[in-house]
Scaffold this active site. Structure first.
Site, PDB file in Angstrom:
ATOM      1  N   TYR A  28      40.880  33.639  39.531  1.00  0.00           N
ATOM      2  CA  TYR A  28      42.161  34.349  39.429  1.00  0.00           C
ATOM      3  C   TYR A  28      42.879  34.151  38.098  1.00  0.00           C
ATOM      4  CZ  TYR A  28      41.240  34.658  44.417  1.00  0.00           C
ATOM      5  OH  TYR A  28      40.646  34.905  45.631  1.00  0.00           O
ATOM      6  N   ASN A  79      46.842  45.542  45.571  1.00  0.00           N
ATOM      7  CA  ASN A  79      45.931  44.417  45.751  1.00  0.00           C
ATOM      8  C   ASN A  79      46.389  43.710  47.028  1.00  0.00           C
ATOM      9  OD1 ASN A  79      44.490  42.068  45.821  1.00  0.00           O
ATOM     10  ND2 ASN A  79      44.865  41.503  43.681  1.00  0.00           N
ATOM     11  N   HIS A 105      41.432  44.214  42.405  1.00  0.00           N
ATOM     12  CA  HIS A 105      41.234  42.781  42.682  1.00  0.00           C
ATOM     13  C   HIS A 105      41.014  42.068  41.361  1.00  0.00           C
ATOM     14  CE1 HIS A 105      41.051  43.547  46.905  1.00  0.00           C
ATOM     15  NE2 HIS A 105      40.270  44.579  46.635  1.00  0.00           N
ATOM     16  N   SER A 107      39.537  39.151  41.037  1.00  0.00           N
ATOM     17  CA  SER A 107      38.206  38.539  41.047  1.00  0.00           C
ATOM     18  C   SER A 107      37.154  39.588  41.400  1.00  0.00           C
ATOM     19  CB  SER A 107      38.169  37.390  42.056  1.00  0.00           C
ATOM     20  OG  SER A 107      38.277  37.901  43.380  1.00  0.00           O
ATOM     21  N   ARG A 116      34.050  39.184  51.632  1.00  0.00           N
ATOM     22  CA  ARG A 116      34.962  39.812  50.657  1.00  0.00           C
ATOM     23  C   ARG A 116      34.462  41.184  50.212  1.00  0.00           C
ATOM     24  NH1 ARG A 116      38.730  35.741  48.967  1.00  0.00           N
ATOM     25  NH2 ARG A 116      37.781  33.693  49.212  1.00  0.00           N
TER      26      ARG A 116
HETATM   27  C1  DQA Z   1      41.810  39.142  45.732  1.00  0.00           C
HETATM   28  C2  DQA Z   1      40.449  38.919  46.392  1.00  0.00           C
HETATM   29  C3  DQA Z   1      40.589  38.586  47.864  1.00  0.00           C
HETATM   30  O1  DQA Z   1      39.304  38.383  48.437  1.00  0.00           O
HETATM   31  C4  DQA Z   1      41.400  37.322  48.037  1.00  0.00           C
HETATM   32  O2  DQA Z   1      41.568  37.036  49.403  1.00  0.00           O
HETATM   33  C5  DQA Z   1      42.684  37.358  47.306  1.00  0.00           C
HETATM   34  C6  DQA Z   1      42.744  37.963  45.972  1.00  0.00           C
HETATM   35  C7  DQA Z   1      41.684  39.324  44.212  1.00  0.00           C
HETATM   36  O3  DQA Z   1      42.636  39.783  43.598  1.00  0.00           O
HETATM   37  O4  DQA Z   1      40.654  38.994  43.644  1.00  0.00           O
HETATM   38  O5  DQA Z   1      43.695  36.813  47.765  1.00  0.00           O
HETATM   39  O6  DQA Z   1      42.393  40.318  46.276  1.00  0.00           O
END
Ligand code: DQA
Length: 150
Positions: A28, A79, A105, A107, A116
């Site tokens: 992140y 997001n 996102h 990540s 995910r």
């Molecule tokens: C996220 C990715 C999600 O899997 C995770 O739970 C997040 C952040 C991202 O911005 O990469 O809280 O949305």
């Protein structure tokens, strides 16, 4: 260059994204949410867009904000954090809002845990940007601007 007449873009962050800066920097980065939102506001202005930023850890608050979007915004960058992977209620609310939407996102969700890879927003969005860090929001704003001027 003329800006779009419909130019209000809501940028919504979901659960745990208020903890940016304290989360794993490998996924992140190190920016806090307020630093990220400041950067997003600068990019939005560069694209003649009017940004409206919002974050909540409450799914009901998030959904109620989505319900009001048709009156307050012309496009959406969202997001939803972990809600992305299981909140069908958020999918329904994004569908009800009916705005051109890009999912972002920080990540690379497709290269992490299997769970995910699921997105409840699949099929509803103009695009999905993942794994590009803050830059992903710049891309999303640029793409939505093109949608709004067309
Ligand atoms: C996220 C990715 C999600 O899997 C995770 O739970 C997040 C952040 C991202 O911005 O990469 O809280 O949305």
């Amino acid at each position: 260059m003329n800006g779009p007449t419909r130019n209000r873009v809501a940028v919504m962050h979901g659960v745990n994204l208020d903890m940016l800066g304290k989360r794993d920097p490998e996924h992140y980065g190190t920016m806090t949410l307020s630093e990220l939102e400041n950067q997003i506001r600068k990019w939005a202005k560069e694209f003649d867009l009017e940004p409206i930023t919002y974050q909540s850890n409450s799914e009901s608050g998030f959904i109620e904000f989505l319900h009001r979007l048709p009156d307050t915004a012309d496009a959406l960058v969202v997001n939803p954090g972990a809600w992305t992977h299981y909140s069908w209620a958020i999918r329904d609310a994004v569908e009800i809002a009916g705005l051109p939407t890009i999912e972002v996102h920080l990540s690379d969700v497709d290269e992490r845990e299997q769970w995910r890879r699921v997105s409840v927003l699949e099929g509803l969005t103009v695009a999905r940007v993942a794994g590009k860090g803050p830059e992903g929001y710049r891309e999303a704003l640029e793409e939505l601007r093109a949608v709004l001027v067309s």
